[in-house]
Design an enzyme around this catalytic site. Structure first.
Site, short mmCIF file in Angstrom:
data_model
loop_
_atom_site.label_atom_id
_atom_site.label_comp_id
_atom_site.label_asym_id
_atom_site.label_seq_id
_atom_site.Cartn_x
_atom_site.Cartn_y
_atom_site.Cartn_z
N ARG A 195 29.83 36.13 -20.09
CA ARG A 195 29.68 37.00 -18.92
C ARG A 195 30.91 36.92 -18.02
O ARG A 195 31.26 35.85 -17.52
CB ARG A 195 28.43 36.58 -18.13
CG ARG A 195 28.22 37.35 -16.84
CD ARG A 195 27.87 38.79 -17.09
NE ARG A 195 27.50 39.48 -15.87
CZ ARG A 195 27.31 40.80 -15.81
NH1 ARG A 195 27.46 41.56 -16.89
NH2 ARG A 195 26.97 41.36 -14.67
N GLY A 202 21.59 35.39 -14.02
CA GLY A 202 21.51 36.39 -12.94
C GLY A 202 20.36 37.36 -13.18
O GLY A 202 19.30 36.97 -13.66
N GLU A 227 -2.69 18.33 -21.09
CA GLU A 227 -2.75 16.90 -21.49
C GLU A 227 -2.58 15.99 -20.27
O GLU A 227 -1.96 14.93 -20.33
CB GLU A 227 -1.75 16.59 -22.61
CG GLU A 227 -2.12 17.36 -23.87
CD GLU A 227 -1.70 16.74 -25.17
OE1 GLU A 227 -1.39 15.54 -25.19
OE2 GLU A 227 -1.71 17.46 -26.16
C1 LIG Z 1 -3.12 26.73 -21.55
C2 LIG Z 1 -3.99 25.52 -21.43
C3 LIG Z 1 -4.36 24.85 -22.58
C4 LIG Z 1 -5.20 23.72 -22.49
N1 LIG Z 1 -5.62 23.10 -23.64
C5 LIG Z 1 -6.58 22.12 -23.56
C6 LIG Z 1 -7.17 21.57 -24.74
O1 LIG Z 1 -6.79 21.92 -25.88
N2 LIG Z 1 -8.15 20.66 -24.61
C7 LIG Z 1 -8.60 20.23 -23.39
O2 LIG Z 1 -9.51 19.41 -23.34
N3 LIG Z 1 -8.05 20.73 -22.25
C8 LIG Z 1 -7.06 21.66 -22.31
N4 LIG Z 1 -6.51 22.19 -21.16
C9 LIG Z 1 -6.99 21.71 -19.87
C10 LIG Z 1 -5.96 20.92 -19.10
O3 LIG Z 1 -5.79 19.65 -19.66
C11 LIG Z 1 -6.44 20.89 -17.65
O4 LIG Z 1 -6.23 22.19 -17.14
C12 LIG Z 1 -5.72 19.87 -16.82
O5 LIG Z 1 -6.06 18.57 -17.24
C13 LIG Z 1 -6.01 20.02 -15.32
O6 LIG Z 1 -7.35 20.21 -15.07
P1 LIG Z 1 -7.81 21.42 -14.09
O7 LIG Z 1 -7.15 22.64 -14.63
O8 LIG Z 1 -9.27 21.39 -14.00
O9 LIG Z 1 -7.15 21.07 -12.70
P2 LIG Z 1 -7.77 20.10 -11.57
O10 LIG Z 1 -8.14 18.80 -12.19
O11 LIG Z 1 -8.79 20.84 -10.81
O12 LIG Z 1 -6.49 19.86 -10.67
C14 LIG Z 1 -6.05 20.79 -9.68
C15 LIG Z 1 -4.85 20.16 -8.97
O13 LIG Z 1 -5.26 18.96 -8.31
C16 LIG Z 1 -4.44 17.89 -8.74
N5 LIG Z 1 -5.23 16.65 -8.75
C17 LIG Z 1 -6.46 16.45 -9.29
N6 LIG Z 1 -6.84 15.18 -9.12
C18 LIG Z 1 -5.83 14.55 -8.48
C19 LIG Z 1 -5.63 13.22 -8.02
N7 LIG Z 1 -6.54 12.26 -8.22
N8 LIG Z 1 -4.47 12.94 -7.38
C20 LIG Z 1 -3.53 13.89 -7.18
N9 LIG Z 1 -3.67 15.17 -7.59
C21 LIG Z 1 -4.81 15.49 -8.24
C22 LIG Z 1 -3.98 18.27 -10.14
O14 LIG Z 1 -2.81 17.56 -10.53
C23 LIG Z 1 -3.73 19.75 -9.93
O15 LIG Z 1 -2.48 19.94 -9.33
C24 LIG Z 1 -5.63 23.28 -21.23
C25 LIG Z 1 -5.21 23.95 -20.09
C26 LIG Z 1 -4.42 25.05 -20.17
C27 LIG Z 1 -4.04 25.76 -18.90
#
Ligand SMILES: Cc1cc2nc3c(=O)[nH]c(=O)nc-3n(C[C@H](O)[C@H](O)[C@H](O)COP(=O)(O)OP(=O)(O)OC[C@H]3O[C@@H](n4cnc5c(N)ncnc54)[C@H](O)[C@@H]3O)c2cc1C
Length: 380
Positions: A268, A340, A364
């Protein structure tokens, strides 16, 4: 490139995967992202090339690859297509409960078709009300004679509805907390198993993320993994072993973004010279490369700890996943900046890479949870 200790055979395998990724995976990446359809052709390719066989011992039809080779394979695939890299990562995730806790009969039945890639695996821990706090799950398993009856649902399950083999965690004794959680192998064809909503996502678009519903789902008692009450331990031990794979996915995405940013910045021309001639751009590239190299060292290091049979690698696994995914988010963001306005357009893969990188900070275990794992280890 970080120093690695692969055998000659595994070096040749990684070389072959690097070529396959470049020649066969890269050309499909944009289309997979665009259509959001599960890439059956990529699944077949990985099966044919024995890439899906890597996590399985040879006595069960696998190729018994080292953890280091597995993370390097995920990295090479994710460098071009994070959805394709995830195929290997989730085959490992969904199968690890069986590898860790399965009895001989369970391993003989389930591992060979997973190793050949004929079957896919999924890991069902998360529920609508229990994400980070996995122990707050509500799905129950009640023993009735020679079977368990499962009721409840799992949310956000990668490969959900596509996987024949599902490692599912459910409460066998809701009164005693994590000690009341058990793990089961649930086949997709078992009566009472169904698939609910399929999620529409920001990135890793070709990967299917689904809700799994259990309505009086009948699971034979022989499909219990380990003993009743072992489930939470199996779930956590699995994640300790597979988080390096998510670190590797992040690492691959970041490397792909750096490759793109380097080549673009040399081509670029603005103000009469390539933008790479500006120190401001050079410093960004240098920082990106350094973050990637640090990620690689963390990911390879924990993989080698696992290969050496070390036991206390949980903290290192969390560090690798956390650092590499945070780095991938920063590096992909910087790659867009270097491209950009073109970086913002779908014509280039930079914006896809940033959308794909984001999930590695979440699944995870979110990176907040990784920090809790690391801090707990420091403070115990
Ligand atoms: C595309 C995708 C694929 C997935 N695949 C799988 C799968 O194959 N199998 C499976 O079992 N799960 C799977 N998941 C689930 C994934 O592991 C969870 O979404 C993740 O563990 C977070 O849980 P939650 O989304 O309920 O968020 P929450 O637990 O509700 O968390 C919300 C926010 O609060 C924060 N938080 C929560 N507790 C605390 C704490 N004690 N201290 C500080 N911060 C905190 C979190 O870090 C986050 O920022 C998948 C998720 C996605 C989006």
């Amino acid at each position: 490139m970080a120093v690695s200790h692969l055998s000659e055979d595994e070096q040749a395998l990684i070389e072959a995967i690097r070529e396959i990724a470049l020649e066969r995976v890269a050309p499909r990446a944009a289309e997979i992202d665009h259509t959001g359809e599960f890439p059956w052709d990529m699944k077949e390719l990985l099966a044919q090339q024995d890439i899906l066989a890597m996590p399985f011992p040879s006595e069960y039809g696998g190729i018994g690859a080292s953890e280091l080779a597995i993370v390097m394979a995920i990295e090479e695939l994710s460098r071009h297509c994070a959805t394709t890299g995830l195929l290997l990562a989730v085959q490992q995730l969904g199968s690890t409960p069986i590898l860790l806790a399965g009895n001989e009969q369970q391993k003989r039945k389930y591992l060979p078709p997973l190793a050949s890639g004929e079957w896919m695996a999924a890991y069902g821990l998360t529920e609508a009300g229990s994400g980070s706090d996995a122990a707050a799950m509500r799905t129950v398993a009640v023993r009735e004679g020679d079977r368990y009856i499962l009721n409840g649902s799992k949310r956000f399950i990668t490969n959900g509805g596509l996987a024949q083999v599902n490692s599912i965690f459910a409460l066998t004794d809701p009164k005693i907390g994590t000690r009341g959680i058990s793990a089961f192998i649930v086949e997709k064809d078992f009566p009472g198993f169904s698939v609910g909503r399929i999620e529409d996502k920001m990135g890793i678009k070709g990967s299917q993320t689904a809700e799994l519903i259990f309505t009086d789902c009948e699971v034979p008692t022989e499909n219990l993994l380990g003993h009743e009450g072992d489930g939470f331990k199996i779930a956590m031990m699995t994640l300790d072993r597979t988080r390096p794979g998510i670190g590797a996915q992040a690492l691959g995405i970041a490397q792909g973004a750096l490759d793109l940013a380097v080549s673009y910045s040399k081509q670029r021309v603005q103000f009469g010279r390539p933008i790479a001639d500006n120190q401001g751009i050079q410093f960004m590239l240098a920082d990106m490369a350094t973050k990637i190299e640090a990620s690689r060292l963390l990911v390879y290091n924990v993989a080698e700890m696992i290969d050496r049979g070390e036991r206390d690698f949980s903290k290192y696994s969390a560090m690798a996943k956390m650092f590499a995914s945070d780095a991938a988010m920063e590096v992909t963001n910087d790659a867009i900046q270097i491209l950009g306005g073109y970086g913002y357009m779908k014509e280039y893969p930079a914006e896809r890479m940033m959308r794909d990188a984001k999930i590695t900070q979440i699944y995870e275990g979110t990176n907040q949870i990784q920090r809790l794992v690391i801090a707990r280890d420091l403070l115990e």
